[in-house]
Write an enzyme that holds these catalytic residues in place. Structure first.
Site, PDB file in Angstrom:
ATOM      1  N   SER A 102       6.496   0.233 -52.351  1.00  0.00           N
ATOM      2  CA  SER A 102       5.297   0.896 -51.846  1.00  0.00           C
ATOM      3  C   SER A 102       4.330   1.276 -52.966  1.00  0.00           C
ATOM      4  O   SER A 102       3.835   0.410 -53.674  1.00  0.00           O
ATOM      5  CB  SER A 102       5.701   2.118 -51.024  1.00  0.00           C
ATOM      6  OG  SER A 102       4.572   2.711 -50.456  1.00  0.00           O
ATOM      7  N   ASP A 243      -2.468   1.110 -50.311  1.00  0.00           N
ATOM      8  CA  ASP A 243      -1.417   1.173 -51.331  1.00  0.00           C
ATOM      9  C   ASP A 243      -0.794  -0.218 -51.514  1.00  0.00           C
ATOM     10  O   ASP A 243      -1.212  -1.185 -50.873  1.00  0.00           O
ATOM     11  CB  ASP A 243      -0.375   2.244 -50.978  1.00  0.00           C
ATOM     12  CG  ASP A 243       0.550   1.840 -49.853  1.00  0.00           C
ATOM     13  OD1 ASP A 243       0.138   1.011 -49.019  1.00  0.00           O
ATOM     14  OD2 ASP A 243       1.689   2.329 -49.811  1.00  0.00           O
ATOM     15  N   ASP A 245       1.846  -1.867 -50.677  1.00  0.00           N
ATOM     16  CA  ASP A 245       2.387  -2.686 -49.594  1.00  0.00           C
ATOM     17  C   ASP A 245       1.568  -2.559 -48.307  1.00  0.00           C
ATOM     18  O   ASP A 245       1.977  -3.057 -47.261  1.00  0.00           O
ATOM     19  CB  ASP A 245       3.867  -2.371 -49.343  1.00  0.00           C
ATOM     20  CG  ASP A 245       4.083  -0.963 -48.804  1.00  0.00           C
ATOM     21  OD1 ASP A 245       3.331  -0.051 -49.219  1.00  0.00           O
ATOM     22  OD2 ASP A 245       4.988  -0.765 -47.986  1.00  0.00           O
ATOM     23  N   ASP A 247       0.644  -0.188 -46.159  1.00  0.00           N
ATOM     24  CA  ASP A 247       0.848   0.635 -44.964  1.00  0.00           C
ATOM     25  C   ASP A 247      -0.042   1.872 -44.979  1.00  0.00           C
ATOM     26  O   ASP A 247      -0.331   2.442 -43.939  1.00  0.00           O
ATOM     27  CB  ASP A 247       2.329   1.001 -44.736  1.00  0.00           C
ATOM     28  CG  ASP A 247       2.991   1.642 -45.928  1.00  0.00           C
ATOM     29  OD1 ASP A 247       2.333   1.805 -46.968  1.00  0.00           O
ATOM     30  OD2 ASP A 247       4.189   1.969 -45.829  1.00  0.00           O
TER      31      ASP A 247
HETATM   32 MG    MG Z   1       3.403   2.007 -48.776  1.00  0.00          MG
END
Ligand code: MG
Length: 457
Positions: A102, A243, A245, A247
């Site tokens: 992340s 961010d 990744d 999400d």
């Molecule tokens: Mg994330």
């Protein structure tokens, strides 16, 4: 002696994360994959990754380990986490694994399992996976699983997002949007959605790079100056940053002002409670802004509070069939697609919201109830120190009340609070504070900041 009581936890706030090659070794990844294979029981399992440098090796390792445990796997390639989770839910898989850390620094990576319902596996199931991992009671190792590529995920996902918003109304407005994809995975999805909505899209930091050289992998109100400038110079309707990744999403209004996720999230909730989701409950962690509770109250809706952590919010949404959830760090969750944080879905809903109104984003934000927020973090020498310092802070001063659902939420008065809690992934104390009184907020933040620092040194 119970084995599970003495073994260290593998799962943090969101999956198993560590520095690649040091904490996150290949041995660990293989055994975690076997444990997950045993937990899932059958395939196919969809596996995706973000742009971190170790992604290819780890994806191959996870897939070939699952194959050796007799489970089929699909290689989803480089995609945002919410896309992978959507695939697990809707495209016929029995679960998913995302290779991601992340927003953690570049040297980290991680294994994030998703259940067949598209949401991170529940906390109690994390413990089951850990028990299998430590006991090494893996179901079978027979080498019979197959691996194939799934190239349809992004296309199917984008169709599903577009089906949940008013496409024609958005297209008519010809919005201009600046997207700071932060060298992360949302670069392969979010700009495509905005272009399909006839937006003029300006992408910054659009090259995938696991070192996150532009602004790091975590968008915060302090590191998005370039986004803010780009929005102002393009005269854009808004800007958004994701961010690593993809999400989480942090928004910037048409004047270049950047907001914490619970402020823009409250606006999206207000929009959705006034239209498709009248009377729905809203799920959020206990550190969420009072603006959200004010918005929900005005709409006649109820807030359900959880511990901090997206998994807690997501699982509560699933349990209650609740369509709306959010985290203050920019994790907006829209149940009709999936009960998980999703930067691209949040952006589509932002376009839907602005298209439904004749007010600019900055004007809509100005009409929200007002409050002042503060957020910081303190590095500590160890996890033990983190717990000890939070405990000491509970005894500091004479607050009105203290809630301990997660860490300590210290209420100074009815409209002023500070919260201290341990990070799930690093030896850090995270501090959040909010008040309707700016000077009271400043003085309390200053007081507690000095107090925490004095305890660390
Ligand atoms: Mg994330």
């Amino acid at each position: 002696m119970q084995a599970s009581n003495v073994k260290p936890r593998l799962f943090g706030t969101n999956g198993v994360r560590g520095v690649y090659g040091q904490d996150l070794t290949h041995d660990l990844v293989i055994d975690i994959s076997y444990a997950l294979g045993t937990y899932f029981g059958k395939g196919a399992i969809v596996v995706g990754y973000d742009g971190r440098k170790s992604h290819l090796v780890l994806s191959r390792l996870v897939r070939s380990t699952l194959n050796s445990a007799g489970l089929d796997t699909a290689n989803a390639g480089l995609i945002p986490t919410p896309c992978l989770q959507y695939a697990a839910k809707r495209l016929g898989y029995n679960g998913g694994i995302m290779i991601t850390a992340s927003h953690n620094p570049p040297e980290y990576n991680g294994i994030k399992p998703t259940a067949a319902d598209g949401v991170e596996i529940p906390r109690e199931d994390e413990l089951k996976v850990e028990d299998i991992y430590y006991s090494k009671r893996f179901d079978r190792i027979d080498g019979t699983g197959q691996d194939y590529n799934d190239h349809n995920i992004v296309g199917r996902y984008i169709e599903a997002v577009l089906a949940l918003i008013d496409v024609e109304r958005i297209k008519q407005r010809k919005f201009t949007v600046v997207m700071d994809t932060g060298n992360g995975a949302q670069a392969v999805v979010a700009p495509i959605i905005a272009k399909k909505l006839d937006c003029k899209v300006i992408v910054i930091n659009g090259e995938i790079d696991g070192d996150f050289p532009s602004r790091g992998s975590e968008p915060t109100p302090d590191n998005l100056e370039i986004l803010s400038e780009a929005v102002r110079s393009a005269g854009a309707d808004f800007g958004v940053a994701y961010d690593g990744d993809g999400d989480r999403s942090i928004f910037c209004d048409n004047t270049g002002a950047i907001y914490m996720g619970d402020k823009t999230g409250a606006l999206l909730v207000k929009h959705l409670l006034s239209q498709k989701h009248k009377g729905s409950e809203v799920v959020c962690p206990i550190n969420t802004s009072m603006i959200l509770s004010a918005v929900a109250e005005q709409a006649g809706s109820k807030i359900i509070y959880t511990k901090v952590g997206s998994v807690e919010v997501s699982r509560e949404m699933v349990k209650r069939s609740c369509p709306l959830g959010l985290e203050e760090n920019g994790g907006f969750m829209y149940g009709p697609l999936n009960e998980v944080r999703d930067g691209a879905m949040a952006t589509a809903l932002m376009l839907d919201m602005i298209a439904a109104s004749d007010m600019s984003l900055s004007h809509q934000i100005a009409h929200l109830p007002q409050s002042f927020q503060y957020k910081t973090k303190f590095s500590c020498p160890s996890r033990e120190a983190v717990d000890k310092i939070i405990k000491i802070c509970i005894e500091h001063g004479s607050p009105q009340k203290i809630e301990t659902l997660d860490g300590a939420k210290i209420w100074i008065d009815d409209e002023t609070w500070l919260m201290l809690r341990p990070s799930g992934t690093e030896p850090l104390i995270r501090m959040y504070a909010e008040s309707t009184d700016k000077s009271l907020l400043d003085s309390k933040v200053d007081e507690y900041r000095r107090y925490v620092r004095s305890q660390i040194s």
